[in-house]
Scaffold this active site. Structure first.
Site, mmCIF file in Angstrom:
data_model
loop_
_atom_site.group_PDB
_atom_site.id
_atom_site.type_symbol
_atom_site.label_atom_id
_atom_site.label_comp_id
_atom_site.label_asym_id
_atom_site.label_seq_id
_atom_site.Cartn_x
_atom_site.Cartn_y
_atom_site.Cartn_z
ATOM 1 C CE1 TYR A 461 1.935 3.657 7.269
ATOM 2 C CE2 TYR A 461 1.592 1.480 8.422
ATOM 3 C CZ TYR A 461 2.101 2.276 7.410
ATOM 4 O OH TYR A 461 2.717 1.582 6.401
ATOM 5 C CB SER A 541 2.933 5.405 3.349
ATOM 6 O OG SER A 541 3.238 4.025 2.517
ATOM 7 C CG ASP A 624 6.803 7.669 -3.165
ATOM 8 O OD1 ASP A 624 7.445 6.701 -3.180
ATOM 9 O OD2 ASP A 624 5.924 8.031 -2.512
ATOM 10 C CG HIS A 659 7.333 6.221 0.518
ATOM 11 N ND1 HIS A 659 5.930 6.379 -0.097
ATOM 12 C CD2 HIS A 659 6.841 5.476 1.725
ATOM 13 C CE1 HIS A 659 4.840 5.849 0.665
ATOM 14 N NE2 HIS A 659 5.564 5.359 1.628
#
Length: 690
Positions: A461, A541, A624, A659
């Site tokens: 991430y 994301s 989203d 999302h």
């Protein structure tokens, strides 16, 4: 492999000038809302037809879905909360699309209070959050539809199960905090968007309101706002003693706040500024013994606990340090039963220490092993608290902790259809490009043959101060059960080692995140755990941005990539919904220095013709409204138009899913079956027969 024929995507001559640089954007029309634009809807349908046809034909796809459904089918529970002697928690009997909210007290067995599975036919309407009143008699809860960030607040009677008439709309990025007497609650909301703009327009003008139970929303009183600064957002929390409203103001994703104290016992009193300047993190914990306690990172980048008088006198606010900064990162603090529960990350693993209200050490909570503990919520005068513990090979177990005696008991423990002892987890530290040591967890079945490398999935991430701690996932377990290795890299940009770790991976330092991830792949290959043709990467994301960026920078290193709901156009991310908040981590494209930095790694703008790219399956959802799907649409169109080899470059677009939050179990299983079949095929993993 035969080259895929992709649906045709119309190109336009759209371009923009940025500081003397002409940037072409031929697929900007794909930014339009799929619900409002027939051309975009037709493009989505054509892409899905091609993608689902390809995925359905992959070897082992049916077996993966069947086994995943079996593994998923066990009882699950969410962390309990307790108010007025009544306990509330979520329960899923196995394959339910949504968790059911249960309640119980000492005189009754658990019973259903809210069942979101009955709210919609497709299971895509979710219970996003719930907030019991101080005496536990009422529960305010948030309804999320189709994965959107927009929530509707409703209220249910916890005794009778009757849903009240109260309904509050256009709530986003807000909690609920009840008045001490239970007459109503505080919340934050935005103005109603213009027609057709709810899922794309910028979120501006949030304000704090009070809702009295039984009133229509139109009667709600606006309690706090800054109309002169519409970019500012607010959260509001009633203090533990009920005497104050603590309003925290924020402008972005970085934890830098202003804090305002409103006297609820004296409506004529002016608000008191406790913290000004948006320079530091000051997060309210609780009020006890006449003092407000806060978490703070001022002069303590790994966190500390401070307090200030609950009734500020004349002159400057007086802060007192209660628990100083320690070697570990202070990731969570609660005050329950007259004790401070301080939850630290020590090399990315939980350690929970107890302190008196004056900061005196009182020992700690014994945890079952290396993993992640969360919870310890409650009020300063509660006699007990609850927490959850999990790890990569251990599903969450819920514990009940008696504060006076320290006695511990299991509240709920799942009986999962697998043996956690069949898997092993190790933590390693590998060098990044600049020599920085990066932690990484590596998990797989015991006895796995690594002599020729194994199909390996690397996850990362690296942003927004988010820490990736050891956690359980059925999907990860299935990948390992099939014979794959799962690796999780704790990249800079996260919060694993405090503010300095976060700062080292944001703004002008963002390239460090990509270097850390590339170095993780090189380590796995160098150690013989994986090979280049057996290494897949996954991120969602900001992690989708990560996957897109590192594939552009090192397409030779990976066999497959799974960028999910990613931020792919780094020059226009701040034009939609919540995107403007992300400038704290990414920078502002309207600044020349930031533009040049962003343009250099933006996944959409840096696809290199003439290089052989790995297989890529982009995933997103049509509803989203966090990272609008136009990011993924444009990126996929650019991939398919580029001369980057014959590997498949597909996009999977889910319907009525946002999302990620609130996604029905059925949609999750189908999506992961597609992703695992895709990377299994590309990494040579032989799917076991059903």
């Amino acid at each position: 492999m035969t080259k895929l024929t992709y649906p045709e995507t119309r190109r336009t001559d759209q371009s923009d000038a940025h500081f003397g640089v002409t940037v072409v954007d031929p697929y900007r029309w794909l930014e339009n809302d799929v619900r409002e634009d027939e051309d975009v809807a037709a493009w989505v349908a054509a892409q899905n037809e091609a993608t689902f046809g390809y995925l359905k034909a992959l070897p082992g796809r049916a077996q993966i879905e069947k086994r995943l459904r079996t593994l998923w089918n066990y009882e699950k529970f969410t962390l309990p909360s307790q108010k007025g002697g009544r306990i509330f928690y979520g329960h899923n009997d196995g394959l339910q699309n949504q968790f059911v909210l249960y309640t119980q007290d000492d005189k009754e067995l658990p019973r259903v209070l809210l069942d979101p599975n009955k709210w919609s036919e497709d299971g895509a309407t979710a219970l996003a959050a719930y907030y019991p009143s101080p005496d536990g008699s009422l529960v305010a809860y948030m309804v999320q539809d189709g994965g959107s960030d927009w929530n509707t607040i409703r209220t249910v009677d916890a005794t009778t199960g009757a849903v009240l008439s109260d309904e509050i709309e256009w709530v986003k990025f807000s909690g609920v905090s009840w008045a001490k007497n239970g007459s109503g609650f505080y919340y934050s909301r935005y103005p109603e968007p213009e027609e057709g703009e709810a899922f794309q327009s910028l979120n501006l003008g949030q304000a704090v309101y009070f809702h009295k139970i039984g009133d229509a929303q139109a009667k709600d009183a606006r309690v706090y706002a800054r109309p002169e600064a519409p970019e500012t957002g607010f959260s509001a929390e009633v203090s533990s003693d009920g005497a104050s409203l603590i309003v925290t103001a924020w402008k972005g994703t970085d934890s830098r706040y202003e804090v305002v104290l409103i006297d609820l016992e004296n409506p004529d009193a002016d608000p008191v500024d406790l913290v000004t300047g948006f320079a530091h993190d000051y997060s309210y914990i609780a009020t006890a013994e006449g003092r407000h306690f806060f978490f703070s990172d001022e002069n303590a980048p790994k966190g500390k606990v401070v307090s200030t008088p609950a009734k500020p006198g004349a002159g400057a606010v007086q802060w007192m340090e209660v628990i100083p900064e320690a070697d570990g990162v202070l990731s969570g603090v609660n005050i329950v039963g007259g004790r401070i529960f301080a939850n630290y990350m020590e090399d990315v693993k939980s350690a929970v220490h107890l302190f008196a209200l004056d900061g005196a050490p009182l020992g700690g909570v014994d945890l079952p092993g290396p993993g992640t503990a969360i919870g310890f919520g409650g009020e300063p005068d509660d006699a007990e608290t609850f927490y959850s513990f999990e790890s990569f090979n251990r599903p969450p177990t819920l514990y009940r902790y008696d504060i006076a005696s320290g006695a511990l008991s299991v509240f709920r423990e799942p009986e999962a259809p697998f043996d956690p002892n069949d898997y092993e987890v190790a933590q390693v530290f590998y060098p990044s490009k600049d020599g920085t040591k990066i932690p990484m967890f590596i998990a797989h079945k015991k006895g796995l043959d690594l002599s020729d490398g194994a199909p390996t999935l690397l996850y990362g991430y690296g942003g927004f101060n988010v820490s990736l701690t050891p956690g359980f996932s059925v999907t990860r377990l299935q990948w390992m059960e099939m014979g794959g290795v799962y690796a999780l890299a704790n990249l800079r940009g996260g919060g694993e080692y405090g503010k300095a770790w976060h700062d080292a991976g944001r703004l002008e330092n963002k390239q460090n995140v990509f270097d850390d991830f590339i170095a993780a792949g090189e380590y796995l290959i160098g150690e013989g755990i994986a090979t280049k043709d057996k290494l897949a990467i996954l991120g969602g994301s900001n992690g989708g941005l990560l996957v897109g960026a590192v594939i552009n920078q090192r397409p030779d290193l990976f066999a497959a990539g799974l960028p999910a709901v990613g931020v792919m156009d780094m020059l226009r991310f701040n034009q939609f919904t919540a995107g403007r908040f992300w400038t704290d981590d990414y920078g502002d494209p309207s600044s020349e220095a930031d533009f040049r930095n962003l343009y250099a790694y933006s996944p959409y703008h840096n696809i290199h013709n003439g290089e052989a790219y790995p297989a890529i399956l982009v995933t997103t959802a049509d509803t989203d409204d966090r990272v609008v799907p136009g990011h993924s649409f444009k990126y996929a169109a650019a991939l398919q138009a580029a001369e980057i080899g014959d590997k498949p470059h597909l996009i999977r677009i889910e319907t009525r899913a946002g999302h990620g939050a609130g996604k029905p179990t059925e949609k999750i299983i189908e999506e992961y079956a597609d992703m695992w079949a895709f990377i299994a095929h590309e990494t040579g993993l032989c799917v076991p027969a059903a």
